[in-house]
Design a protein around this motif. Structure first.
Motif, PDB file in Angstrom:
ATOM      1  N   SER A  12     -33.667   7.150  66.034  1.00  0.00           N
ATOM      2  CA  SER A  12     -33.846   8.258  67.154  1.00  0.00           C
ATOM      3  C   SER A  12     -35.449   8.581  67.085  1.00  0.00           C
ATOM      4  O   SER A  12     -35.557   9.383  67.761  1.00  0.00           O
ATOM      5  N   GLY A  13     -36.404   7.675  66.549  1.00  0.00           N
ATOM      6  CA  GLY A  13     -37.792   8.277  66.796  1.00  0.00           C
ATOM      7  C   GLY A  13     -38.434   7.187  67.065  1.00  0.00           C
ATOM      8  O   GLY A  13     -38.172   5.814  66.902  1.00  0.00           O
ATOM      9  N   GLU A  14     -39.854   7.590  66.796  1.00  0.00           N
ATOM     10  CA  GLU A  14     -40.846   6.262  67.258  1.00  0.00           C
ATOM     11  C   GLU A  14     -40.915   5.480  66.102  1.00  0.00           C
ATOM     12  O   GLU A  14     -40.758   6.088  65.005  1.00  0.00           O
ATOM     13  N   VAL A  15     -41.249   4.163  66.416  1.00  0.00           N
ATOM     14  CA  VAL A  15     -41.041   3.186  65.018  1.00  0.00           C
ATOM     15  C   VAL A  15     -41.782   2.015  65.438  1.00  0.00           C
ATOM     16  O   VAL A  15     -42.104   1.555  66.340  1.00  0.00           O
ATOM     17  N   VAL A  16     -42.492   1.699  64.186  1.00  0.00           N
ATOM     18  CA  VAL A  16     -42.963   0.346  64.114  1.00  0.00           C
ATOM     19  C   VAL A  16     -42.021  -0.424  63.162  1.00  0.00           C
ATOM     20  O   VAL A  16     -42.037  -0.130  61.917  1.00  0.00           O
ATOM     21  N   VAL A  46     -44.370  -6.171  70.861  1.00  0.00           N
ATOM     22  CA  VAL A  46     -44.745  -6.783  69.722  1.00  0.00           C
ATOM     23  C   VAL A  46     -45.979  -6.748  69.004  1.00  0.00           C
ATOM     24  O   VAL A  46     -46.953  -7.181  69.810  1.00  0.00           O
ATOM     25  N   ALA A  47     -46.283  -6.340  67.936  1.00  0.00           N
ATOM     26  CA  ALA A  47     -47.524  -6.183  67.287  1.00  0.00           C
ATOM     27  C   ALA A  47     -47.645  -7.059  65.883  1.00  0.00           C
ATOM     28  O   ALA A  47     -46.557  -7.311  65.000  1.00  0.00           O
ATOM     29  N   GLN A 111     -50.285  -9.774  57.036  1.00  0.00           N
ATOM     30  CA  GLN A 111     -49.767  -9.428  58.440  1.00  0.00           C
ATOM     31  C   GLN A 111     -48.299  -9.472  58.566  1.00  0.00           C
ATOM     32  O   GLN A 111     -47.513 -10.277  57.897  1.00  0.00           O
ATOM     33  N   SER A 112     -47.690  -8.549  59.320  1.00  0.00           N
ATOM     34  CA  SER A 112     -46.202  -8.537  59.686  1.00  0.00           C
ATOM     35  C   SER A 112     -45.820  -8.625  61.026  1.00  0.00           C
ATOM     36  O   SER A 112     -46.801  -8.217  61.789  1.00  0.00           O
ATOM     37  N   ILE A 113     -44.778  -9.044  61.454  1.00  0.00           N
ATOM     38  CA  ILE A 113     -44.393  -9.065  62.778  1.00  0.00           C
ATOM     39  C   ILE A 113     -43.703  -7.924  63.054  1.00  0.00           C
ATOM     40  O   ILE A 113     -42.414  -7.547  62.507  1.00  0.00           O
ATOM     41  N   CYS A 114     -44.002  -6.974  64.015  1.00  0.00           N
ATOM     42  CA  CYS A 114     -43.418  -5.840  64.133  1.00  0.00           C
ATOM     43  C   CYS A 114     -42.996  -5.661  65.634  1.00  0.00           C
ATOM     44  O   CYS A 114     -43.837  -5.860  66.610  1.00  0.00           O
ATOM     45  N   LEU A 115     -41.747  -4.799  65.965  1.00  0.00           N
ATOM     46  CA  LEU A 115     -41.531  -4.214  67.087  1.00  0.00           C
ATOM     47  C   LEU A 115     -41.988  -2.919  67.244  1.00  0.00           C
ATOM     48  O   LEU A 115     -41.840  -2.143  66.033  1.00  0.00           O
TER      49      LEU A 115
END
Length: 134
Positions: A12-16, A46-47, A111-115
Motif C-alpha cells: 500500500s505504499g511507495e516501494v523499491v 525499473v532501476a 547492484q540489484s534489479i528493482c521495481l
C-alpha cells in the motif's frame, strides 16, 4: 526469445522492490545472453541500484522532491498527486537489460534489479522477464 510474466505485489505504499532473485532464477542455467526486464505499467519503472543500505529509501525521497504530490498535476484521476506517478517512467524507465554469462547475471557487487513503484492505487503489478540467447 523466451518470455515470462511474473506477478508482484507492492503493498500500500511507495516501494523499491528487489527483483534480483526472481531474475536470477529466470536466467539460471541458460548460458550466455541478455535478460530484458520490462514493467508494462504507465506508473512504474525499473532501476538498477544498491538496496538495503539506504539507497532505496533515498531514491523514494528524491522522487518526492522532484515529483511532489502537491504539485498542480494536470493528470488528476486516482489518489491526490497521482499525476506524478505517470511522470515517473520519464525519469526511471520501464525497462532494463542485463548481460548474462554462464547463466549468471553480470551485476556489480552491490547492484540489484528493482521495481520502482510510487503508485499507491495499484498494489498488483506484473513484470515481463525476457531472454535473448547469445
Amino acid at each position: 526469445m523466451d518470455s515470462e510474466l511474473i506477478d508482484v505485489s507492492t503493498g500500500s505504499g511507495e516501494v523499491v522492490l528487489d527483483l534480483t532473485r526472481r531474475c536470477e532464477a529466470f536466467v539460471n542455467g541458460r548460458g550466455d545472453g541478455l535478460l530484458h526486464v520490462f514493467v508494462p505499467h504507465a506508473t512504474a519503472g525499473v532501476a538498477i541500484l544498491e538496496t538495503g543500505a539506504g539507497s532505496d529509501t533515498d531514491l523514494l525521497a528524491l522522487l518526492e522532491d522532484l515529483l511532489p504530490r502537491d504539485f498542480g498535476w494536470r493528470h488528476r484521476h486516482g489518489t491526490p498527486g497521482h499525476g506524478r506517478d505517470h511522470v515517473l517512467p520519464a525519469l526511471i524507465p520501464p525497462s532494463a537489460s542485463i548481460p548474462v554469462l554462464g547463466g549468471r547475471l553480470q551485476l556489480g557487487t552491490w547492484q540489484s534489479i528493482c521495481l520502482v513503484d510510487t503508485n499507491v492505487d495499484n498494489p498488483d503489478r506484473q513484470v515481463r522477464l525476457s531472454w535473448l540467447a547469445g
